[in-house]
Design a protein around this motif. Structure first.
Motif, PDB file in Angstrom:
ATOM      1  N   ASP A 111       0.929  -1.177  -0.049  1.00 26.50           N
ATOM      2  CA  ASP A 111       0.045  -0.061   0.090  1.00 26.50           C
ATOM      3  C   ASP A 111       1.027   1.150  -0.035  1.00 26.50           C
ATOM      4  OD1 ASP A 111      -2.571  -0.723  -0.117  1.00 26.50           O
ATOM      5  OD2 ASP A 111      -2.628  -1.160   2.033  1.00 26.50           O
ATOM      6  N   ALA A 112       1.792   1.331   0.878  1.00 25.39           N
ATOM      7  CA  ALA A 112       2.654   2.414   1.047  1.00 25.39           C
ATOM      8  C   ALA A 112       3.489   2.716  -0.217  1.00 25.39           C
ATOM      9  CB  ALA A 112       3.649   2.293   2.086  1.00 25.39           C
ATOM     10  N   ALA A 113       3.954   1.714  -1.106  1.00 24.42           N
ATOM     11  CA  ALA A 113       4.857   1.900  -2.036  1.00 24.42           C
ATOM     12  C   ALA A 113       3.787   2.097  -3.426  1.00 24.42           C
ATOM     13  CB  ALA A 113       5.381   0.295  -2.425  1.00 24.42           C
ATOM     14  N   ILE A 114       2.556   1.756  -3.178  1.00 25.58           N
ATOM     15  CA  ILE A 114       1.733   2.178  -4.531  1.00 25.58           C
ATOM     16  C   ILE A 114       1.467   3.751  -4.275  1.00 25.58           C
ATOM     17  CG2 ILE A 114      -0.696   2.178  -5.213  1.00 25.58           C
ATOM     18  CD1 ILE A 114      -0.557  -1.254  -4.368  1.00 25.58           C
ATOM     19  N   VAL A 115       1.252   4.114  -2.783  1.00 26.50           N
ATOM     20  CA  VAL A 115       0.701   5.454  -2.654  1.00 26.50           C
ATOM     21  C   VAL A 115       2.002   6.532  -3.113  1.00 26.50           C
ATOM     22  CG1 VAL A 115       0.396   7.151  -0.827  1.00 26.50           C
ATOM     23  CG2 VAL A 115      -1.062   5.083  -1.050  1.00 26.50           C
ATOM     24  N   SER A 116       3.157   5.998  -2.743  1.00 23.68           N
ATOM     25  CA  SER A 116       4.572   6.526  -3.121  1.00 23.68           C
ATOM     26  C   SER A 116       4.598   6.841  -4.496  1.00 23.68           C
ATOM     27  CB  SER A 116       5.618   6.002  -2.598  1.00 23.68           C
ATOM     28  OG  SER A 116       6.734   6.558  -2.736  1.00 23.68           O
ATOM     29  N   ALA A 117       4.456   5.804  -5.420  1.00 16.42           N
ATOM     30  CA  ALA A 117       4.525   5.621  -6.834  1.00 16.42           C
ATOM     31  C   ALA A 117       3.349   6.581  -7.381  1.00 16.42           C
ATOM     32  CB  ALA A 117       4.374   4.169  -7.257  1.00 16.42           C
ATOM     33  N   MET A 118       2.245   6.587  -6.894  1.00 18.57           N
ATOM     34  CA  MET A 118       1.125   7.457  -7.124  1.00 18.57           C
ATOM     35  C   MET A 118       1.522   8.870  -7.181  1.00 18.57           C
ATOM     36  SD  MET A 118      -2.236   5.700  -5.868  1.00 18.57           S
ATOM     37  CE  MET A 118      -3.393   6.733  -6.365  1.00 18.57           C
ATOM     38  N   ARG A 119       2.087   9.346  -6.131  1.00 19.99           N
ATOM     39  CA  ARG A 119       2.428  10.901  -6.213  1.00 19.99           C
ATOM     40  C   ARG A 119       3.535  11.336  -7.356  1.00 19.99           C
ATOM     41  NH1 ARG A 119       1.168  12.666  -1.158  1.00 19.99           N
ATOM     42  NH2 ARG A 119       0.283  11.766   0.210  1.00 19.99           N
ATOM     43  N   GLY A 120       4.042  10.328  -7.938  1.00 23.74           N
ATOM     44  CA  GLY A 120       5.089  10.770  -8.848  1.00 23.74           C
ATOM     45  C   GLY A 120       4.716  10.518 -10.193  1.00 23.74           C
ATOM     46  N   ALA A 121       3.602   9.824 -10.420  1.00 24.28           N
ATOM     47  CA  ALA A 121       3.253   9.391 -11.779  1.00 24.28           C
ATOM     48  C   ALA A 121       2.002  10.131 -12.247  1.00 24.28           C
ATOM     49  CB  ALA A 121       2.686   8.011 -11.571  1.00 24.28           C
ATOM     50  N   ARG A 122       1.903  10.139 -13.814  1.00 27.06           N
ATOM     51  CA  ARG A 122       0.586  10.771 -14.133  1.00 27.06           C
ATOM     52  C   ARG A 122      -0.491  10.078 -14.433  1.00 27.06           C
ATOM     53  NH1 ARG A 122       2.916  13.925 -19.496  1.00 27.06           N
ATOM     54  NH2 ARG A 122       0.680  13.719 -19.677  1.00 27.06           N
ATOM     55  N   SER A 123      -0.487   8.699 -14.597  1.00 28.63           N
ATOM     56  CA  SER A 123      -1.544   7.774 -14.596  1.00 28.63           C
ATOM     57  C   SER A 123      -1.108   6.443 -13.983  1.00 28.63           C
ATOM     58  CB  SER A 123      -1.892   7.473 -15.997  1.00 28.63           C
ATOM     59  OG  SER A 123      -0.984   6.810 -16.800  1.00 28.63           O
ATOM     60  N   MET A 124      -2.565   5.556 -13.935  1.00 26.48           N
ATOM     61  CA  MET A 124      -2.404   4.144 -13.392  1.00 26.48           C
ATOM     62  C   MET A 124      -3.263   3.643 -14.060  1.00 26.48           C
ATOM     63  SD  MET A 124      -3.463   3.968  -9.343  1.00 26.48           S
ATOM     64  CE  MET A 124      -5.214   4.053  -9.158  1.00 26.48           C
ATOM     65  N   SER A 125      -2.933   2.204 -14.322  1.00 24.24           N
ATOM     66  CA  SER A 125      -3.773   1.221 -15.150  1.00 24.24           C
ATOM     67  C   SER A 125      -3.872   0.075 -14.203  1.00 24.24           C
ATOM     68  CB  SER A 125      -3.349   0.846 -16.228  1.00 24.24           C
ATOM     69  OG  SER A 125      -2.251   0.354 -16.286  1.00 24.24           O
ATOM     70  N   VAL A 126      -5.156  -0.420 -14.164  1.00 23.56           N
ATOM     71  CA  VAL A 126      -5.282  -1.858 -13.554  1.00 23.56           C
ATOM     72  C   VAL A 126      -5.788  -2.930 -14.708  1.00 23.56           C
ATOM     73  CG1 VAL A 126      -6.751  -3.155 -11.893  1.00 23.56           C
ATOM     74  CG2 VAL A 126      -6.306  -0.719 -11.745  1.00 23.56           C
ATOM     75  N   GLU A 127      -5.198  -3.858 -14.743  1.00 24.94           N
ATOM     76  CA  GLU A 127      -5.261  -4.891 -15.803  1.00 24.94           C
ATOM     77  C   GLU A 127      -5.637  -6.391 -15.396  1.00 24.94           C
ATOM     78  OE1 GLU A 127      -1.906  -4.922 -18.839  1.00 24.94           O
ATOM     79  OE2 GLU A 127      -1.135  -3.335 -17.587  1.00 24.94           O
ATOM     80  N   SER A 128      -6.530  -7.021 -16.254  1.00 17.02           N
ATOM     81  CA  SER A 128      -6.822  -8.414 -15.599  1.00 17.02           C
ATOM     82  C   SER A 128      -7.478  -8.926 -16.980  1.00 17.02           C
ATOM     83  CB  SER A 128      -7.963  -8.312 -14.620  1.00 17.02           C
ATOM     84  OG  SER A 128      -7.920  -9.778 -13.980  1.00 17.02           O
ATOM     85  N   THR A 129      -8.143 -10.214 -16.674  1.00 19.81           N
ATOM     86  CA  THR A 129      -8.928 -10.817 -17.734  1.00 19.81           C
ATOM     87  C   THR A 129     -10.189 -10.998 -17.320  1.00 19.81           C
ATOM     88  OG1 THR A 129      -6.738 -12.053 -18.678  1.00 19.81           O
ATOM     89  CG2 THR A 129      -8.852 -13.035 -19.354  1.00 19.81           C
ATOM     90  N   GLY A 130     -11.261 -10.728 -18.049  1.00 20.74           N
ATOM     91  CA  GLY A 130     -12.694 -10.699 -17.589  1.00 20.74           C
ATOM     92  C   GLY A 130     -13.178 -12.182 -17.763  1.00 20.74           C
ATOM     93  N   MET A 131     -14.364 -12.673 -17.409  1.00 18.60           N
ATOM     94  CA  MET A 131     -14.960 -13.814 -17.343  1.00 18.60           C
ATOM     95  C   MET A 131     -14.865 -14.580 -18.912  1.00 18.60           C
ATOM     96  SD  MET A 131     -15.809 -14.946 -14.664  1.00 18.60           S
ATOM     97  CE  MET A 131     -17.006 -16.163 -14.706  1.00 18.60           C
TER      98      MET A 131
END
Length: 159
Positions: A111-131
């Motif tokens: 969680d802490a690493a994600i929030v730290s990365a979010m502070r310095g990035a312009r975008s984020m993406s969440v990827e998976s495979t649907g049903m």
């Protein structure tokens, strides 16, 4: 809670009774719920056809539980039971723990690493495979995220 992204900014709908809006910062909003006390920053993906339930990314604080800056993702689609969920923030990639439509960081350090990365990035993406076996991606703009995360953290201080 939130309406669809309109021109890069969030428009607030009627805030549920008891929920306090702490502010809107670009495409992110910050809110406080009184009982149980929690404060969170939240945004919807840049583009999504999903309507019910609406996808979102949030960073929450639960002072009574000792939880700070906890990631929660509501996916835009139900994922295949064997599919992984991967969060990419800038150049960093994180494997998430997931249910059918939700995903979280596996631990507080992540969680802490994600929030730290979010502070310095312009975008984020969440990827998976649907049903249906087809991959999907939910993309979030991060302009305003750091300020919304800070507003949410301050919203629960001393309460």
């Amino acid at each position: 809670m939130l309406s669809l992204l309109l021109g890069g900014a969030i428009a607030l709908q009627a805030v549920p009774q008891g929920r306090e809006a702490l502010g809107v910062f670009e495409s992110w909003g910050a809110f406080r719920d009184p009982s149980p006390l929690r404060c969170f920053a939240i945004a919807e993906p840049v583009r999504s056809r999903a309507r019910d339930p609406r996808p979102f990314a949030s960073i929450a604080n639960w002072p009574g539980e000792g939880v700070r800056n906890q990631l929660h993702i509501r996916l835009s689609r139900q994922r295949h039971p064997r599919a992984q969920v991967t969060l990419t923030v800038g150049e960093r990639r994180f494997e998430l723990v997931s249910g059918e439509r939700d995903a979280w960081a596996p631990d507080r350090r992540t969680d802490a690493a994600i929030v730290s990365a979010m502070r310095g990035a312009r975008s984020m993406s969440v990827e998976s495979t649907g049903m249906n076996g087809r991959p999907f991606v939910d993309v979030y703009a991060l302009q305003g995220a750091a300020t919304a995360i800070d507003a949410a953290a301050l919203g629960c201080v001393g309460r």
